[in-house]
Design an enzyme around this catalytic site. Structure first.
Site, PDB file in Angstrom:
ATOM      1  CD  GLU A   1      -2.979  -1.458   2.278  1.00 19.57           C
ATOM      2  OE1 GLU A   1      -2.138  -1.633   3.389  1.00 19.57           O
ATOM      3  OE2 GLU A   1      -4.170  -1.254   2.152  1.00 19.57           O
TER       4      GLU A   1
ATOM      5  CD  GLU B   1      -3.061  -6.550   3.575  1.00 23.37           C
ATOM      6  OE1 GLU B   1      -3.229  -7.227   2.634  1.00 23.37           O
ATOM      7  OE2 GLU B   1      -2.611  -5.445   3.495  1.00 23.37           O
TER       8      GLU B   1
HETATM    9  N1  DAK Z   1       5.215  -7.796  11.033  1.00 21.62           N
HETATM   10  C1  DAK Z   1       5.929  -8.078  12.128  1.00 21.62           C
HETATM   11  N2  DAK Z   1       7.372  -8.957  11.863  1.00 21.62           N
HETATM   12  C2  DAK Z   1       7.382  -9.578  10.626  1.00 21.62           C
HETATM   13  C3  DAK Z   1       6.499  -9.101   9.524  1.00 21.62           C
HETATM   14  C4  DAK Z   1       5.354  -8.399   9.834  1.00 21.62           C
HETATM   15  N3  DAK Z   1       4.224  -8.029   8.823  1.00 21.62           N
HETATM   16  N4  DAK Z   1       7.073  -9.903   8.562  1.00 21.62           N
HETATM   17  C5  DAK Z   1       8.275 -10.551   8.875  1.00 21.62           C
HETATM   18  N5  DAK Z   1       8.192 -10.237  10.043  1.00 21.62           N
HETATM   19  C6  DAK Z   1       9.742 -10.801  11.019  1.00 21.62           C
HETATM   20  C7  DAK Z   1       9.391 -12.118  11.220  1.00 21.62           C
HETATM   21  O1  DAK Z   1       8.310 -12.610  12.317  1.00 21.62           O
HETATM   22  C8  DAK Z   1      10.782 -12.680  11.492  1.00 21.62           C
HETATM   23  O2  DAK Z   1      11.024 -12.283  12.897  1.00 21.62           O
HETATM   24  P1  DAK Z   1      11.895 -13.314  13.998  1.00 21.62           P
HETATM   25  O3  DAK Z   1      10.344 -14.323  14.225  1.00 21.62           O
HETATM   26  O4  DAK Z   1      12.888 -13.583  13.232  1.00 21.62           O
HETATM   27  O5  DAK Z   1      11.791 -12.330  15.250  1.00 21.62           O
HETATM   28  C9  DAK Z   1      11.415 -11.824  10.647  1.00 21.62           C
HETATM   29  O6  DAK Z   1      10.758 -10.737  10.236  1.00 21.62           O
HETATM   30  C10 DAK Z   1      11.827 -12.508   9.267  1.00 21.62           C
HETATM   31  O7  DAK Z   1      10.733 -13.113   8.571  1.00 21.62           O
HETATM   32  P2  DAK Z   1      10.478 -14.703   8.358  1.00 21.62           P
HETATM   33  O8  DAK Z   1      11.196 -15.406   9.310  1.00 21.62           O
HETATM   34  O9  DAK Z   1       8.831 -14.947   8.377  1.00 21.62           O
HETATM   35  O10 DAK Z   1      11.169 -14.674   6.937  1.00 21.62           O
HETATM   36  P3  DAK Z   1      10.782 -15.626   5.875  1.00 21.62           P
HETATM   37  O11 DAK Z   1      11.787 -15.372   4.543  1.00 21.62           O
HETATM   38  O12 DAK Z   1      10.581 -17.181   6.118  1.00 21.62           O
HETATM   39  O13 DAK Z   1       9.298 -15.237   5.104  1.00 21.62           O
HETATM   40  C11 DAK Z   1       7.400 -13.483   4.650  1.00 21.62           C
HETATM   41  C12 DAK Z   1       9.202 -13.971   4.593  1.00 21.62           C
HETATM   42  C13 DAK Z   1       7.433 -12.138   4.043  1.00 21.62           C
HETATM   43  C14 DAK Z   1       6.854 -14.540   3.664  1.00 21.62           C
HETATM   44  C15 DAK Z   1       6.842 -13.807   6.050  1.00 21.62           C
HETATM   45  O14 DAK Z   1       7.741 -13.106   6.936  1.00 21.62           O
HETATM   46  C16 DAK Z   1       5.637 -13.204   6.229  1.00 21.62           C
HETATM   47  O15 DAK Z   1       4.487 -13.890   5.590  1.00 21.62           O
HETATM   48  N6  DAK Z   1       5.386 -12.054   6.856  1.00 21.62           N
HETATM   49  C17 DAK Z   1       4.022 -11.397   7.149  1.00 21.62           C
HETATM   50  C18 DAK Z   1       3.512 -10.853   5.625  1.00 21.62           C
HETATM   51  C19 DAK Z   1       2.166 -10.432   5.977  1.00 21.62           C
HETATM   52  O16 DAK Z   1       1.100 -10.829   6.365  1.00 21.62           O
HETATM   53  N7  DAK Z   1       1.975  -8.901   5.825  1.00 21.62           N
HETATM   54  C20 DAK Z   1       0.827  -8.212   5.874  1.00 21.62           C
HETATM   55  C21 DAK Z   1       0.737  -7.540   7.450  1.00 21.62           C
HETATM   56  S1  DAK Z   1      -0.914  -6.811   7.538  1.00 21.62           S
HETATM   57  C22 DAK Z   1      -3.776  -0.101   8.966  1.00 21.62           C
HETATM   58  C23 DAK Z   1      -4.084  -0.400   7.586  1.00 21.62           C
HETATM   59  C24 DAK Z   1      -3.318  -1.306   6.929  1.00 21.62           C
HETATM   60  C25 DAK Z   1      -2.482  -2.195   7.769  1.00 21.62           C
HETATM   61  C26 DAK Z   1      -2.488  -1.823   9.182  1.00 21.62           C
HETATM   62  C27 DAK Z   1      -3.545  -1.027   9.763  1.00 21.62           C
HETATM   63  N8  DAK Z   1      -4.998   0.925   9.559  1.00 21.62           N
HETATM   64  C28 DAK Z   1      -5.793   1.550   8.910  1.00 21.62           C
HETATM   65  C29 DAK Z   1      -4.700   1.270  10.825  1.00 21.62           C
HETATM   66  C30 DAK Z   1      -1.739  -3.134   7.035  1.00 21.62           C
HETATM   67  C31 DAK Z   1      -1.657  -4.360   7.472  1.00 21.62           C
HETATM   68  C32 DAK Z   1      -0.590  -5.371   6.933  1.00 21.62           C
HETATM   69  O17 DAK Z   1       0.293  -5.035   6.433  1.00 21.62           O
END
Ligand code: DAK
Length: 258
Positions: free
Chosen positions: A112, A132
């Site tokens: 985004e 998400e």
């Molecule tokens: N948040 C926190 N930590 C994260 C993270 C995230 N989004 N993505 C990765 N990390 C951290 C992992 O927890 C890990 O930390 P440790 O466990 O080593 O402490 C480290 O980064 C390395 O990640 P991985 O070990 O998982 O690495 P891989 O290469 O195995 O996997 C990956 C990479 C990108 C596929 C995986 O990390 C993953 O799936 N990450 C999450 C992706 C995700 O779901 N992103 C969307 C998040 S929700 C709002 C509006 C919008 C939003 C929020 C509020 N408002 C209007 C208020 C937005 C929401 C989102 O973005």
């Protein structure tokens, strides 16, 4: 100004660079990143010596989304009152061109943020997605709207409802990304693009950006009317006289931004 979660840099030829700097968390966007990023961009935006802005991460991740660990236990009221993402409304109102420079993961809030940029330069390893629904929410910072406008309804549905990711090449084919380069050179190439834009007439660049963005907010005749008024307005600038005189005199123009 020193920051905790970002690095900033400026070039002598007018480019302001903001680099997300939480590499161990794949540059996940926590509240501090959001605040610092917005502050740094706004600071560059009001600096007359800066003509183009770059935002980037590192080779492994532009940003893997909002910080899930920070959000996990939040209530709706917490999210509503923190409302860190609304800071981005200010990012979308920056007057100077903002180029997103993306490598590796560009997910969720990271995607985004990328889509809030004016142009994107990507490395061949860039991966774009809105995952998400895999963690029980939906995009909340413009994803359902900007992605749909960028790639159309069918693909936006697939990406947002079923976590379909796009490679850099696919993102370029769908018009999300301007240019793709190998990982070794994408940043240098993005910087060259920013340096080129920084050489253009600043007021004209600013009004051109505004007029293009109007296309997303208005009907065609209102947008064309807006464009025409901006065009006429530029004839009140010193830079229009300089630009056209320089053309006639076969020399490079010297812009004043006035
Ligand atoms: N948040 C926190 N930590 C994260 C993270 C995230 N989004 N993505 C990765 N990390 C951290 C992992 O927890 C890990 O930390 P440790 O466990 O080593 O402490 C480290 O980064 C390395 O990640 P991985 O070990 O998982 O690495 P891989 O290469 O195995 O996997 C990956 C990479 C990108 C596929 C995986 O990390 C993953 O799936 N990450 C999450 C992706 C995700 O779901 N992103 C969307 C998040 S929700 C709002 C509006 C919008 C939003 C929020 C509020 N408002 C209007 C208020 C937005 C929401 C989102 O973005």
């Amino acid at each position: 100004m020193t920051y905790e979660t970002i690095l900033t840099e400026r070039t002598d030829d007018g480019v302001g660079i903001v680099r997300l700097n939480r590499p161990k968390q794949l540059n996940a966007l926590n509240a501090t990143v959001m605040r610092e990023l917005t502050d740094a961009l706004l600071e560059f935006d009001k600096d007359d010596a800066i003509r183009c802005l770059l935002i980037t991460g590192d080779d492994r991740a532009f940003a893997a989304g909002a910080d899930i660990k920070e959000m996990a236990a939040a209530s709706a009221v917490d999210m509503f009152t923190r409302d860190t993402i609304s800071l981005w409304d200010r990012v979308t109102k920056l007057t100077k061109p903002l180029i997103g420079v993306v490598s590796g993961w560009c997910l969720g809030g990271g995607m985004e943020l990328a889509m809030a940029c004016d142009m994107l330069v990507a490395s061949e390893s860039a991966k774009f997605g809105q995952p998400e629904v895999t963690i029980g929410v939906i995009p909340g910072a413009g994803g359902t709207q900007r992605l749909t406008r960028a790639v159309g309804k069918a693909l936006a549905m697939e990406m947002i409802l079923n976590n379909r990711t796009l490679t850099a090449a696919e993102a370029a084919n769908f018009g999300l990304v301007n240019r793709i380069y190998p990982v070794e050179s994408y940043f240098a190439e993005a910087l060259k693009l920013a340096q080129d834009i920084a050489k253009r007439a600043p007021l004209a660049v600013r009004l051109a950006k505004e007029a293009i963005n109007k296309a997303f907010e208005t009907g065609l005749s209102e947008g064309i009317d807006y464009e025409r008024r901006a065009f006429y307005f530029l004839f009140a600038s010193e830079d229009q006289k300089e630009g056209m005189t320089a053309f006639v005199e076969k020399r490079d123009p010297q812009w004043k931004g006035k």
